[in-house]
Design a protein around this motif. Structure first.
Motif, PDB file in Angstrom:
ATOM      1  N   ASP A  14      -5.183 -12.862   5.731  1.00 48.31           N
ATOM      2  CA  ASP A  14      -4.823 -14.100   5.049  1.00 48.31           C
ATOM      3  C   ASP A  14      -4.919 -15.331   5.957  1.00 48.31           C
ATOM      4  O   ASP A  14      -4.564 -16.426   5.553  1.00 48.31           O
ATOM      5  CB  ASP A  14      -3.417 -13.996   4.455  1.00 48.31           C
ATOM      6  N   ILE A  15      -5.421 -15.162   7.158  1.00 48.01           N
ATOM      7  CA  ILE A  15      -5.594 -16.283   8.070  1.00 48.01           C
ATOM      8  C   ILE A  15      -7.073 -16.608   8.149  1.00 48.01           C
ATOM      9  O   ILE A  15      -7.902 -15.750   8.400  1.00 48.01           O
ATOM     10  CB  ILE A  15      -5.026 -15.949   9.459  1.00 48.01           C
ATOM     11  N   ILE A  16      -7.405 -17.871   7.933  1.00 50.44           N
ATOM     12  CA  ILE A  16      -8.797 -18.299   7.913  1.00 50.44           C
ATOM     13  C   ILE A  16      -9.141 -18.928   9.265  1.00 50.44           C
ATOM     14  O   ILE A  16      -8.510 -19.900   9.677  1.00 50.44           O
ATOM     15  CB  ILE A  16      -9.043 -19.320   6.791  1.00 50.44           C
ATOM     16  N   ILE A  17     -10.132 -18.366   9.929  1.00 50.84           N
ATOM     17  CA  ILE A  17     -10.616 -18.941  11.175  1.00 50.84           C
ATOM     18  C   ILE A  17     -11.967 -19.618  10.919  1.00 50.84           C
ATOM     19  O   ILE A  17     -12.207 -20.745  11.316  1.00 50.84           O
ATOM     20  CB  ILE A  17     -10.755 -17.864  12.262  1.00 50.84           C
ATOM     21  N   ASP A  18     -12.844 -18.910  10.236  1.00 46.55           N
ATOM     22  CA  ASP A  18     -14.187 -19.411   9.950  1.00 46.55           C
ATOM     23  C   ASP A  18     -14.298 -19.642   8.446  1.00 46.55           C
ATOM     24  O   ASP A  18     -14.697 -18.757   7.696  1.00 46.55           O
ATOM     25  CB  ASP A  18     -15.220 -18.392  10.440  1.00 46.55           C
ATOM     26  N   ARG A  19     -13.948 -20.810   7.988  1.00 45.54           N
ATOM     27  CA  ARG A  19     -13.905 -21.049   6.547  1.00 45.54           C
ATOM     28  C   ARG A  19     -15.275 -21.337   5.952  1.00 45.54           C
ATOM     29  O   ARG A  19     -15.431 -21.363   4.744  1.00 45.54           O
ATOM     30  CB  ARG A  19     -12.945 -22.174   6.223  1.00 45.54           C
ATOM     31  N   TRP A  69      -9.095 -14.248   0.777  1.00 47.85           N
ATOM     32  CA  TRP A  69      -8.067 -13.567  -0.006  1.00 47.85           C
ATOM     33  C   TRP A  69      -8.674 -12.597  -1.016  1.00 47.85           C
ATOM     34  O   TRP A  69      -7.976 -11.762  -1.562  1.00 47.85           O
ATOM     35  CB  TRP A  69      -7.175 -14.583  -0.717  1.00 47.85           C
ATOM     36  N   GLU A  70      -9.968 -12.704  -1.271  1.00 44.65           N
ATOM     37  CA  GLU A  70     -10.625 -11.765  -2.174  1.00 44.65           C
ATOM     38  C   GLU A  70     -10.737 -10.377  -1.556  1.00 44.65           C
ATOM     39  O   GLU A  70     -10.900  -9.392  -2.260  1.00 44.65           O
ATOM     40  CB  GLU A  70     -12.027 -12.263  -2.545  1.00 44.65           C
ATOM     41  N   LYS A  71     -10.656 -10.293  -0.241  1.00 45.86           N
ATOM     42  CA  LYS A  71     -10.797  -9.015   0.452  1.00 45.86           C
ATOM     43  C   LYS A  71      -9.457  -8.353   0.755  1.00 45.86           C
ATOM     44  O   LYS A  71      -9.416  -7.311   1.384  1.00 45.86           O
ATOM     45  CB  LYS A  71     -11.560  -9.213   1.754  1.00 45.86           C
ATOM     46  N   VAL A  72      -8.355  -8.959   0.332  1.00 46.47           N
ATOM     47  CA  VAL A  72      -7.034  -8.391   0.588  1.00 46.47           C
ATOM     48  C   VAL A  72      -6.803  -7.227  -0.365  1.00 46.47           C
ATOM     49  O   VAL A  72      -6.955  -7.352  -1.577  1.00 46.47           O
ATOM     50  CB  VAL A  72      -5.930  -9.459   0.407  1.00 46.47           C
ATOM     51  N   ASP A  73      -6.440  -6.090   0.200  1.00 47.23           N
ATOM     52  CA  ASP A  73      -6.169  -4.901  -0.597  1.00 47.23           C
ATOM     53  C   ASP A  73      -4.691  -4.901  -0.999  1.00 47.23           C
ATOM     54  O   ASP A  73      -3.817  -4.839  -0.135  1.00 47.23           O
ATOM     55  CB  ASP A  73      -6.493  -3.647   0.217  1.00 47.23           C
ATOM     56  N   PRO A  74      -4.375  -4.977  -2.298  1.00 46.33           N
ATOM     57  CA  PRO A  74      -2.966  -5.043  -2.700  1.00 46.33           C
ATOM     58  C   PRO A  74      -2.210  -3.746  -2.449  1.00 46.33           C
ATOM     59  O   PRO A  74      -0.987  -3.731  -2.459  1.00 46.33           O
ATOM     60  CB  PRO A  74      -3.030  -5.359  -4.200  1.00 46.33           C
ATOM     61  N   GLU A 110       1.834  -0.424  -4.721  1.00 50.10           N
ATOM     62  CA  GLU A 110       0.987   0.129  -5.764  1.00 50.10           C
ATOM     63  C   GLU A 110      -0.054  -0.917  -6.152  1.00 50.10           C
ATOM     64  O   GLU A 110       0.205  -2.109  -6.116  1.00 50.10           O
ATOM     65  CB  GLU A 110       1.824   0.484  -7.003  1.00 50.10           C
ATOM     66  N   PRO A 111      -1.245  -0.456  -6.543  1.00 51.79           N
ATOM     67  CA  PRO A 111      -2.248  -1.426  -6.992  1.00 51.79           C
ATOM     68  C   PRO A 111      -1.793  -2.117  -8.285  1.00 51.79           C
ATOM     69  O   PRO A 111      -1.142  -1.519  -9.128  1.00 51.79           O
ATOM     70  CB  PRO A 111      -3.484  -0.588  -7.247  1.00 51.79           C
ATOM     71  N   ILE A 112      -2.164  -3.362  -8.417  1.00 50.12           N
ATOM     72  CA  ILE A 112      -1.839  -4.128  -9.614  1.00 50.12           C
ATOM     73  C   ILE A 112      -2.909  -3.820 -10.660  1.00 50.12           C
ATOM     74  O   ILE A 112      -4.101  -4.001 -10.411  1.00 50.12           O
ATOM     75  CB  ILE A 112      -1.782  -5.632  -9.290  1.00 50.12           C
ATOM     76  N   ARG A 113      -2.486  -3.342 -11.804  1.00 52.38           N
ATOM     77  CA  ARG A 113      -3.419  -2.877 -12.829  1.00 52.38           C
ATOM     78  C   ARG A 113      -4.341  -3.998 -13.318  1.00 52.38           C
ATOM     79  O   ARG A 113      -5.552  -3.809 -13.438  1.00 52.38           O
ATOM     80  CB  ARG A 113      -2.641  -2.293 -14.011  1.00 52.38           C
ATOM     81  N   GLU A 114      -3.799  -5.170 -13.564  1.00 51.64           N
ATOM     82  CA  GLU A 114      -4.607  -6.290 -14.042  1.00 51.64           C
ATOM     83  C   GLU A 114      -5.659  -6.704 -13.009  1.00 51.64           C
ATOM     84  O   GLU A 114      -6.804  -7.007 -13.348  1.00 51.64           O
ATOM     85  CB  GLU A 114      -3.725  -7.500 -14.386  1.00 51.64           C
ATOM     86  N   LEU A 115      -5.264  -6.702 -11.753  1.00 45.71           N
ATOM     87  CA  LEU A 115      -6.197  -7.069 -10.698  1.00 45.71           C
ATOM     88  C   LEU A 115      -7.321  -6.043 -10.575  1.00 45.71           C
ATOM     89  O   LEU A 115      -8.484  -6.408 -10.385  1.00 45.71           O
ATOM     90  CB  LEU A 115      -5.455  -7.202  -9.369  1.00 45.71           C
ATOM     91  N   GLU A 116      -7.003  -4.783 -10.724  1.00 44.05           N
ATOM     92  CA  GLU A 116      -8.027  -3.737 -10.659  1.00 44.05           C
ATOM     93  C   GLU A 116      -9.012  -3.867 -11.828  1.00 44.05           C
ATOM     94  O   GLU A 116     -10.212  -3.658 -11.654  1.00 44.05           O
ATOM     95  CB  GLU A 116      -7.373  -2.348 -10.661  1.00 44.05           C
ATOM     96  N   GLU A 117      -8.510  -4.215 -12.999  1.00 43.30           N
ATOM     97  CA  GLU A 117      -9.387  -4.401 -14.145  1.00 43.30           C
ATOM     98  C   GLU A 117     -10.337  -5.586 -13.943  1.00 43.30           C
ATOM     99  O   GLU A 117     -11.527  -5.520 -14.275  1.00 43.30           O
ATOM    100  CB  GLU A 117      -8.566  -4.606 -15.419  1.00 43.30           C
ATOM    101  N   ILE A 118      -9.819  -6.659 -13.376  1.00 42.53           N
ATOM    102  CA  ILE A 118     -10.659  -7.830 -13.088  1.00 42.53           C
ATOM    103  C   ILE A 118     -11.730  -7.487 -12.052  1.00 42.53           C
ATOM    104  O   ILE A 118     -12.887  -7.875 -12.173  1.00 42.53           O
ATOM    105  CB  ILE A 118      -9.785  -9.012 -12.627  1.00 42.53           C
ATOM    106  N   ARG A 119     -11.354  -6.732 -11.032  1.00 40.48           N
ATOM    107  CA  ARG A 119     -12.326  -6.335 -10.027  1.00 40.48           C
ATOM    108  C   ARG A 119     -13.423  -5.459 -10.620  1.00 40.48           C
ATOM    109  O   ARG A 119     -14.584  -5.580 -10.242  1.00 40.48           O
ATOM    110  CB  ARG A 119     -11.632  -5.578  -8.893  1.00 40.48           C
ATOM    111  N   LYS A 120     -13.066  -4.576 -11.548  1.00 39.25           N
ATOM    112  CA  LYS A 120     -14.081  -3.722 -12.172  1.00 39.25           C
ATOM    113  C   LYS A 120     -15.057  -4.557 -12.990  1.00 39.25           C
ATOM    114  O   LYS A 120     -16.259  -4.299 -13.001  1.00 39.25           O
ATOM    115  CB  LYS A 120     -13.398  -2.688 -13.081  1.00 39.25           C
ATOM    116  N   VAL A 121     -14.565  -5.583 -13.658  1.00 45.50           N
ATOM    117  CA  VAL A 121     -15.443  -6.435 -14.464  1.00 45.50           C
ATOM    118  C   VAL A 121     -16.402  -7.184 -13.566  1.00 45.50           C
ATOM    119  O   VAL A 121     -17.612  -7.288 -13.866  1.00 45.50           O
ATOM    120  CB  VAL A 121     -14.596  -7.425 -15.312  1.00 45.50           C
ATOM    121  N   TYR A 122     -15.932  -7.724 -12.441  1.00 47.08           N
ATOM    122  CA  TYR A 122     -16.788  -8.494 -11.556  1.00 47.08           C
ATOM    123  C   TYR A 122     -17.758  -7.623 -10.767  1.00 47.08           C
ATOM    124  O   TYR A 122     -18.813  -8.087 -10.351  1.00 47.08           O
ATOM    125  CB  TYR A 122     -15.947  -9.341 -10.591  1.00 47.08           C
ATOM    126  N   LYS A 123     -17.428  -6.364 -10.543  1.00 49.74           N
ATOM    127  CA  LYS A 123     -18.329  -5.473  -9.809  1.00 49.74           C
ATOM    128  C   LYS A 123     -19.496  -5.004 -10.668  1.00 49.74           C
ATOM    129  O   LYS A 123     -20.543  -4.671 -10.167  1.00 49.74           O
ATOM    130  CB  LYS A 123     -17.566  -4.261  -9.271  1.00 49.74           C
TER     131      LYS A 123
END
Length: 84
Positions: A39-44, A51-56, A70-83
């Motif tokens: 969550d710390i940005i050095i090279d923006r 934050w897209e690469k943070v594993d919940p 535990e994984p967040i169900r809504e977030l996992e569904e959004i990731r599946k749609v974008y993948k």
């Protein structure tokens, strides 16, 4: 070494030297550990949204008591749609 000779002559400074060494070591450890966090940005410019690469399912805290990750169900569904 001159530092050890000086501390041998002035023994009352030995606790101060130990405290300062411990403090500086802790500061260096904390700084290096903070740079590795996701969550710390050095090279923006090359990584504008880290934050897209943070594993919940992975804890992001240094210390947590009886906390269940535990994984967040809504977030996992959004990731599946974008993948797809």
């Amino acid at each position: 070494m001159p530092i050890f000779r000086y501390l041998n002559k002035h023994r009352e400074l030995i606790p101060l030297a130990i405290i300062m060494t411990t403090t500086l070591s802790g500061m260096a450890y904390t700084g290096i550990r903070a740079l590795k966090r996701s969550d710390i940005i050095i090279d923006r410019w090359n990584n504008p949204e880290p934050w897209e690469k943070v594993d919940p399912s992975q804890p992001q805290k240094l210390f947590s008591i009886h906390q269940k990750w535990e994984p967040i169900r809504e977030l996992e569904e959004i990731r599946k749609v974008y993948k797809e």
